[in-house]
Design a protein around this motif. Structure first.
Motif, PDB file in Angstrom:
ATOM      1  N   SER A 117       2.395  13.639   1.427  1.00  0.00           N
ATOM      2  CA  SER A 117       2.722  14.909   0.703  1.00  0.00           C
ATOM      3  C   SER A 117       1.830  14.887  -0.567  1.00  0.00           C
ATOM      4  O   SER A 117       1.449  15.929  -0.880  1.00  0.00           O
ATOM      5  N   LEU A 118       1.943  13.449  -1.042  1.00  0.00           N
ATOM      6  CA  LEU A 118       1.100  13.625  -2.506  1.00  0.00           C
ATOM      7  C   LEU A 118      -0.354  13.632  -2.140  1.00  0.00           C
ATOM      8  O   LEU A 118      -0.913  14.210  -2.950  1.00  0.00           O
ATOM      9  N   ALA A 119      -0.714  13.097  -0.939  1.00  0.00           N
ATOM     10  CA  ALA A 119      -2.409  13.060  -0.805  1.00  0.00           C
ATOM     11  C   ALA A 119      -2.599  14.717  -0.506  1.00  0.00           C
ATOM     12  O   ALA A 119      -3.760  15.231  -0.932  1.00  0.00           O
ATOM     13  N   MET A 120      -1.858  15.509   0.253  1.00  0.00           N
ATOM     14  CA  MET A 120      -2.197  16.940   0.400  1.00  0.00           C
ATOM     15  C   MET A 120      -1.966  17.631  -0.893  1.00  0.00           C
ATOM     16  O   MET A 120      -2.587  18.443  -0.991  1.00  0.00           O
ATOM     17  N   ALA A 121      -1.422  17.425  -1.984  1.00  0.00           N
ATOM     18  CA  ALA A 121      -1.377  17.886  -3.099  1.00  0.00           C
ATOM     19  C   ALA A 121      -2.441  17.515  -4.049  1.00  0.00           C
ATOM     20  O   ALA A 121      -2.628  18.336  -5.010  1.00  0.00           O
ATOM     21  N   ALA A 122      -3.255  16.401  -3.980  1.00  0.00           N
ATOM     22  CA  ALA A 122      -4.450  16.346  -4.496  1.00  0.00           C
ATOM     23  C   ALA A 122      -5.522  17.095  -4.171  1.00  0.00           C
ATOM     24  O   ALA A 122      -5.475  17.863  -3.321  1.00  0.00           O
ATOM     25  N   GLU A 123      -6.660  17.136  -4.780  1.00  0.00           N
ATOM     26  CA  GLU A 123      -7.733  17.721  -4.914  1.00  0.00           C
ATOM     27  C   GLU A 123      -9.171  16.920  -4.886  1.00  0.00           C
ATOM     28  O   GLU A 123      -9.032  16.014  -5.442  1.00  0.00           O
ATOM     29  N   GLY A 124     -10.232  17.609  -4.007  1.00  0.00           N
ATOM     30  CA  GLY A 124     -11.461  16.883  -4.280  1.00  0.00           C
ATOM     31  C   GLY A 124     -11.400  15.529  -3.604  1.00  0.00           C
ATOM     32  O   GLY A 124     -10.851  15.167  -2.703  1.00  0.00           O
ATOM     33  N   LEU A 181      -6.043  10.381   1.291  1.00  0.00           N
ATOM     34  CA  LEU A 181      -5.604  10.574   2.867  1.00  0.00           C
ATOM     35  C   LEU A 181      -6.200   9.400   3.676  1.00  0.00           C
ATOM     36  O   LEU A 181      -5.555   8.730   4.550  1.00  0.00           O
ATOM     37  N   GLU A 182      -7.417   8.967   3.032  1.00  0.00           N
ATOM     38  CA  GLU A 182      -7.690   7.652   3.703  1.00  0.00           C
ATOM     39  C   GLU A 182      -6.680   6.507   3.754  1.00  0.00           C
ATOM     40  O   GLU A 182      -6.666   5.593   4.335  1.00  0.00           O
ATOM     41  N   LYS A 183      -6.191   6.342   2.257  1.00  0.00           N
ATOM     42  CA  LYS A 183      -5.298   5.286   2.200  1.00  0.00           C
ATOM     43  C   LYS A 183      -3.941   5.439   3.220  1.00  0.00           C
ATOM     44  O   LYS A 183      -3.575   4.573   3.286  1.00  0.00           O
ATOM     45  N   VAL A 184      -3.509   6.570   3.200  1.00  0.00           N
ATOM     46  CA  VAL A 184      -2.605   6.988   4.223  1.00  0.00           C
ATOM     47  C   VAL A 184      -2.739   6.418   5.510  1.00  0.00           C
ATOM     48  O   VAL A 184      -2.140   5.784   6.439  1.00  0.00           O
ATOM     49  N   VAL A 185      -3.819   6.607   5.982  1.00  0.00           N
ATOM     50  CA  VAL A 185      -4.506   6.122   7.278  1.00  0.00           C
ATOM     51  C   VAL A 185      -4.549   4.735   7.432  1.00  0.00           C
ATOM     52  O   VAL A 185      -4.098   4.095   8.569  1.00  0.00           O
ATOM     53  N   THR A 186      -5.094   4.092   6.429  1.00  0.00           N
ATOM     54  CA  THR A 186      -4.945   2.471   6.529  1.00  0.00           C
ATOM     55  C   THR A 186      -3.846   1.930   6.251  1.00  0.00           C
ATOM     56  O   THR A 186      -3.243   1.037   7.054  1.00  0.00           O
ATOM     57  N   ASP A 187      -2.976   2.413   5.193  1.00  0.00           N
ATOM     58  CA  ASP A 187      -1.767   1.625   4.988  1.00  0.00           C
ATOM     59  C   ASP A 187      -0.527   1.929   6.029  1.00  0.00           C
ATOM     60  O   ASP A 187       0.275   1.071   6.381  1.00  0.00           O
ATOM     61  N   PHE A 188      -0.753   3.158   6.716  1.00  0.00           N
ATOM     62  CA  PHE A 188       0.478   3.286   7.525  1.00  0.00           C
ATOM     63  C   PHE A 188      -0.019   4.072   8.946  1.00  0.00           C
ATOM     64  O   PHE A 188       0.559   4.758   9.524  1.00  0.00           O
ATOM     65  N   SER A 189      -0.840   3.145   9.456  1.00  0.00           N
ATOM     66  CA  SER A 189      -1.397   3.186  10.758  1.00  0.00           C
ATOM     67  C   SER A 189      -0.396   3.205  11.907  1.00  0.00           C
ATOM     68  O   SER A 189       0.614   2.676  11.683  1.00  0.00           O
ATOM     69  N   GLY A 190      -0.271   3.960  12.744  1.00  0.00           N
ATOM     70  CA  GLY A 190       0.560   4.045  14.054  1.00  0.00           C
ATOM     71  C   GLY A 190       1.683   5.146  13.719  1.00  0.00           C
ATOM     72  O   GLY A 190       2.478   5.242  14.340  1.00  0.00           O
ATOM     73  N   THR A 191       1.759   5.850  12.392  1.00  0.00           N
ATOM     74  CA  THR A 191       2.821   6.873  12.199  1.00  0.00           C
ATOM     75  C   THR A 191       2.418   7.973  12.170  1.00  0.00           C
ATOM     76  O   THR A 191       1.114   8.287  12.117  1.00  0.00           O
ATOM     77  N   PRO A 192       2.986   8.948  12.479  1.00  0.00           N
ATOM     78  CA  PRO A 192       2.642  10.360  12.533  1.00  0.00           C
ATOM     79  C   PRO A 192       1.831  10.881  11.270  1.00  0.00           C
ATOM     80  O   PRO A 192       1.102  11.849  11.448  1.00  0.00           O
ATOM     81  N   SER A 193       2.384  10.373  10.150  1.00  0.00           N
ATOM     82  CA  SER A 193       1.759  10.856   8.859  1.00  0.00           C
ATOM     83  C   SER A 193       0.335  10.373   8.979  1.00  0.00           C
ATOM     84  O   SER A 193      -0.521  11.098   8.334  1.00  0.00           O
TER      85      SER A 193
END
Length: 231
Positions: free
Chosen positions: A77-84, A91-103
């Motif tokens: 949610s915080l990533a989607m609210a960011a810009e540029g 978003l890349e941090k979400v992918v890396t830190d929470f691999s395997g989750t729907p998020s």
């Protein structure tokens, strides 16, 4: 007559060998059950310990999983609210830190959308493909991902790959129109006009009479007429 002593040898001997009643006896269990429990006491204790460990472990995992999912959703949610660039990094941090989750899957898909907007079509295909690999055909996201991949491949002029995805897309409920039109459009782009006409005809034939939209059929007929005139 001598007085009885509390330390009378005879009383001590009787007390030492008196059979006490245990907890099992007090439960009024059948003799066979009592015998089994007493004979397998150590085994039952080990099994009991294992069960307790499993219950505790599962409870801790469920708690960890729940917290991780909530944290992943919050970070997305915080990533989607960011810009540029900040949004991309988040978003890349979400992918890396929470691999395997729907998020993480949604974050990867969003990175694909951003790549499409920047006309980085091959990069978009890479992101969409990563998400598709972890998405089952029964997932509502599956059709969206196939559609996104079709468009990314078409935009990148990888027509053969785009055509293959569009074939898959037309077989997914709710995406038949996009599938057929995409197939014909790709064939047109490749200069395969006769094949494009055949796809348009197949598309028209696949629409039930009661579902036919006059505006849609007229538009397809115009495409067929135009392509025939170009031969």
């Amino acid at each position: 007559m001598s007085k009885q002593s509390a330390f009378n040898q005879e009383l001590v001997t009787e007390g030492a060998y008196a059979e006490t009643s245990g907890v099992l006896d007090q439960l009024n269990l059948p003799p066979g059950v009592v015998k089994f429990l007493r004979g397998n006491k150590k085994i039952l204790q080990i099994v009991g310990a294992i069960v307790v460990i499993l219950v505790v472990t599962i409870s801790l995992y469920i708690s960890y999983r729940t917290n991780r999912l909530e944290s992943a959703a919050s970070n997305l949610s915080l990533a989607m609210a960011a810009e540029g660039d900040a949004r991309t990094l988040a978003l890349e941090k979400v992918v890396t830190d929470f691999s395997g989750t729907p998020s993480a899957l949604w974050a990867t898909t969003e990175l694909g959308h951003m790549a499409m907007k920047d006309k980085q079509f091959n990069k978009a295909v890479e992101y969409y493909s990563q998400t598709l690999e972890k998405t089952s055909p029964s997932n509502p996201m599956y059709g969206l991902l196939i559609f996104a991949l079709s468009q990314a491949e078409e935009a990148g002029k990888n027509y053969d790959s785009a055509y293959t995805y569009y074939i898959t897309l037309k077989g997914i409920e709710g995406y038949k129109d996009e599938g057929y039109l995409g197939m014909a459009r790709v064939l047109e782009a490749q200069g395969k006009k006769d094949k494009a006409v055949s796809i348009y005809k197949e598309y028209l034939g696949s629409i039930p009479g009661e579902s036919k939209n006059e505006q849609t059929t007229d538009r397809i007929q115009e495409k067929i007429t135009r392509l025939r005139a170009q031969k």
